[in-house]
Design a protein around this motif. Structure first.
Motif, mmCIF file in Angstrom:
data_model
loop_
_atom_site.group_PDB
_atom_site.id
_atom_site.type_symbol
_atom_site.label_atom_id
_atom_site.label_comp_id
_atom_site.label_asym_id
_atom_site.label_seq_id
_atom_site.Cartn_x
_atom_site.Cartn_y
_atom_site.Cartn_z
ATOM 1 N N LYS A 1 -12.556 3.183 -11.493
ATOM 2 C CA LYS A 1 -11.772 2.460 -10.494
ATOM 3 C C LYS A 1 -12.756 1.860 -9.504
ATOM 4 O O LYS A 1 -13.619 2.562 -8.977
ATOM 5 C CB LYS A 1 -10.826 3.424 -9.783
ATOM 6 C CG LYS A 1 -10.069 2.801 -8.621
ATOM 7 C CD LYS A 1 -9.250 3.851 -7.898
ATOM 8 C CE LYS A 1 -8.630 3.288 -6.623
ATOM 9 N NZ LYS A 1 -9.602 2.994 -5.559
ATOM 10 N N SER B 1 -13.172 -5.748 -3.218
ATOM 11 C CA SER B 1 -13.754 -6.195 -1.943
ATOM 12 C C SER B 1 -15.200 -5.739 -1.759
ATOM 13 O O SER B 1 -15.892 -6.173 -0.851
ATOM 14 C CB SER B 1 -12.905 -5.675 -0.773
ATOM 15 O OG SER B 1 -12.714 -4.280 -0.887
ATOM 16 N N LYS B 2 -15.688 -4.836 -2.639
ATOM 17 C CA LYS B 2 -17.075 -4.351 -2.512
ATOM 18 C C LYS B 2 -18.079 -5.325 -3.136
ATOM 19 O O LYS B 2 -19.275 -5.193 -2.946
ATOM 20 C CB LYS B 2 -17.220 -3.002 -3.231
ATOM 21 C CG LYS B 2 -16.364 -1.884 -2.655
ATOM 22 C CD LYS B 2 -17.079 -1.196 -1.497
ATOM 23 C CE LYS B 2 -16.192 -0.145 -0.863
ATOM 24 N NZ LYS B 2 -16.048 1.033 -1.706
ATOM 25 N N GLU C 1 -13.364 -1.225 -6.226
ATOM 26 C CA GLU C 1 -12.710 -2.049 -5.204
ATOM 27 C C GLU C 1 -13.275 -3.470 -5.299
ATOM 28 O O GLU C 1 -14.487 -3.658 -5.170
ATOM 29 C CB GLU C 1 -12.993 -1.495 -3.799
ATOM 30 C CG GLU C 1 -12.832 0.009 -3.657
ATOM 31 C CD GLU C 1 -11.383 0.441 -3.688
ATOM 32 O OE1 GLU C 1 -10.533 -0.354 -3.245
ATOM 33 O OE2 GLU C 1 -11.104 1.545 -4.168
ATOM 34 N N THR D 1 0.828 -1.201 0.000
ATOM 35 C CA THR D 1 0.000 0.000 0.000
ATOM 36 C C THR D 1 0.866 1.255 0.000
ATOM 37 O O THR D 1 1.938 1.281 0.608
ATOM 38 C CB THR D 1 -0.953 0.009 1.230
ATOM 39 O OG1 THR D 1 -1.770 1.165 1.165
ATOM 40 C CG2 THR D 1 -0.190 0.019 2.542
ATOM 41 N N ASP E 1 -9.114 -2.578 -7.991
ATOM 42 C CA ASP E 1 -8.199 -2.454 -6.852
ATOM 43 C C ASP E 1 -8.515 -3.501 -5.794
ATOM 44 O O ASP E 1 -9.621 -4.039 -5.746
ATOM 45 C CB ASP E 1 -8.319 -1.048 -6.260
ATOM 46 C CG ASP E 1 -7.042 -0.611 -5.548
ATOM 47 O OD1 ASP E 1 -6.067 -1.397 -5.555
ATOM 48 O OD2 ASP E 1 -7.006 0.506 -5.006
ATOM 49 N N GLU E 2 -7.525 -3.776 -4.946
ATOM 50 C CA GLU E 2 -7.671 -4.711 -3.819
ATOM 51 C C GLU E 2 -8.127 -6.097 -4.261
ATOM 52 O O GLU E 2 -8.934 -6.750 -3.593
ATOM 53 C CB GLU E 2 -8.659 -4.138 -2.779
ATOM 54 C CG GLU E 2 -8.168 -2.872 -2.123
ATOM 55 C CD GLU E 2 -9.072 -2.379 -1.017
ATOM 56 O OE1 GLU E 2 -10.110 -3.019 -0.773
ATOM 57 O OE2 GLU E 2 -8.746 -1.364 -0.402
ATOM 58 N N THR F 1 -2.703 3.046 -6.931
ATOM 59 C CA THR F 1 -3.937 3.816 -7.110
ATOM 60 C C THR F 1 -3.648 5.167 -7.757
ATOM 61 O O THR F 1 -4.444 5.661 -8.552
ATOM 62 C CB THR F 1 -4.639 4.017 -5.748
ATOM 63 O OG1 THR F 1 -4.787 2.747 -5.123
ATOM 64 C CG2 THR F 1 -6.002 4.642 -5.927
#
Length: 442
Positions: free
Chosen positions: A79, A83-84, A81, A58, A255-256, A63
């Motif tokens: 962009k 994890s969402k 995530e 990180t 991301d993630e 990002t």
């Protein structure tokens, strides 16, 4: 987007220090998007995008690279995530919603471009409506002298309006009454979304009421712009171009992605993680997704995934998903020199931001070169002793040093304050040296 790989890298260099391999890989991927559109149509279908997986801790710039790409390109870019998202059947967003988000972004992008092309016509229409309120049209039975007087008044008012002399004058305008709230939740199931869209259109057709508002001419220009744009823009052409651009130039930054990896050794795994990967697979491989603007094929959308992979490894992703990200690039951790360059060699650096913020209070802030080196040194030290959060640590240490000055800025108007190495050491040395304190304060 007709930028060469070197031009793309040069642009990113202004905002992201180091990470040359990542910049080069992304620049080539973007250039290949442009090259593909120039080859014969038959071959275009066969040239698939080379999706990228960025691996790095990180705060090393993953990002930031994505954020700058979105500002640089005239291509639809979102962009999201990883994890969402949740597996179908769980409460949360389904993975197809990222494609619908991309289409919304594409519609907005193309609409702005179309508006720019007919900007003069839109402004002309708005001015015409405002002048007609200021100088109501004459009846057909008006005399010649009245018509002559009207033309003089009209021209005079038009000149004042264009010069901005009437901006503060209040007028009464009519704007369409909002009959419904526009759907912006792209995670809504498509059957419900279509039903609500049909209902919206029906209500919109039934309710053609207009409401009167008394506003300044400056505000009236803004309120009337939507109506003028809607009347003058070719909505069907916008939709066709937006779908085409999303399909052939769209970029989704995921991301993630490490948060949905399921390592064999990790305990208490969320059972939906593997399901998210399986749901993601057809979209990355190429499928058709239904949106409110029509079907969109995902075959040629470029996916850039990023993750820290501290707990899991890229090999913990499903093998099929790994295969859809053939380009791997590892971002390096930031050392003291890199952090110093981030503070001194980037556009709109943190130091420049703090100077601008305090300049609002008429306080001139300066940073000694030794103080900047000290910021970098203590940031690295704090990263080593606690969690490594990369360049984000700079925010923490600088804020700690400037906190008191910023708090009392209103009493220091007209002063010049120099941040020295001694001040940085005084504020940070004890905190960073004490590992327990550093963990909670920095």
């Amino acid at each position: 987007m007709d930028m060469t790989p070197k031009e793309i890298v040069t642009f990113l260099d202004d905002y992201v220090i180091g990470q040359d391999n990542a910049k080069k890989t992304i620049a080539l991927a973007l250039r290949n998007r442009y090259r593909r559109m120039k080859v014969e149509p038959e071959l275009q279908e066969e040239i698939m995008p080379k999706n990228i997986l960025m691996i790095g801790s990180t705060g090393v710039g993953k990002t930031e690279i994505a954020r700058r790409l979105s500002k640089m390109m005239g291509l639809p870019f979102i962009k999201v995530e990883a994890s969402k998202y949740t597996e179908v059947g769980f409460v949360g967003r389904d993975v197809e919603s990222m494609v619908r988000d991309l289409v919304f972004e594409s519609i907005n992008l193309v609409t702005k471009e179309f508006e720019e092309k007919i900007k003069d016509k839109i402004d002309e229409e708005i001015n015409k409506q405002i002048i007609e309120i200021l100088v109501p049209p004459l009846p057909e039975t008006a005399t010649d002298s009245a018509r002559e007087s009207f033309i003089k008044t009209y021209n005079k008012m038009e000149a004042k309006l264009l010069a901005g002399e009437l901006d503060d004058k209040k007028i009464e305008i009519e704007v369409p009454k909002k009959a419904h709230v526009e759907i912006i939740d792209s995670s809504m199931p498509m059957d419900m979304s279509s039903m609500q869209e049909s209902l919206n259109k029906m209500l919109g057709g039934l309710n053609k009421e207009k409401v009167k508002k008394e506003v300044t001419i400056k505000d009236a220009k803004v309120l009337l712009k939507d109506v003028a744009s809607e009347n003058l823009l070719d909505q069907e052409a916008i939709k066709i171009e937006a779908i085409k651009r999303a399909e052939n130039g769209g970029i989704i930054f995921l991301d993630e992605i490490d948060k949905i990896a399921t390592g064999s050794k990790t305990q208490n795994q969320d059972p939906s993680k593997e399901g998210v990967q399986r749901d993601l697979l057809p979209i990355v491989e190429g499928s058709s997704v239904h949106t409110k603007f029509g079907q969109i094929k995902t075959d040629h959308i470029l996916f850039i995934a990023a993750g820290a992979f501290h707990v899991s490894k890229p090999s913990d992703l499903l093998p099929e998903l790994q295969g859809r990200f053939p380009l791997r690039v590892e971002l390096e951790n930031l050392n003291e020199d890199a952090l110093y360059q981030i503070l001194t060699n980037t556009k709109n650096s943190l130091l420049r931001q703090y100077k601008a913020l305090l300049a609002v209070e008429d306080v001139e802030l300066e940073f000694d070169d030794e103080a900047i080196h000290a910021f970098a040194k203590y940031s690295v030290s704090a990263n080593e002793k606690t969690e490594d959060i990369g360049a984000r640590r700079l925010h923490t240490v600088i804020e700690k040093v400037i906190e008191d000055i910023s708090f009392e800025a209103d009493t220091k108007a007209g002063e010049k304050i120099i941040i020295t190495k001694e001040l940085v050491e005084e504020k940070l040395e004890d905190i960073v040296d004490n590992e327990d304190t550093a963990r909670y304060i920095l």
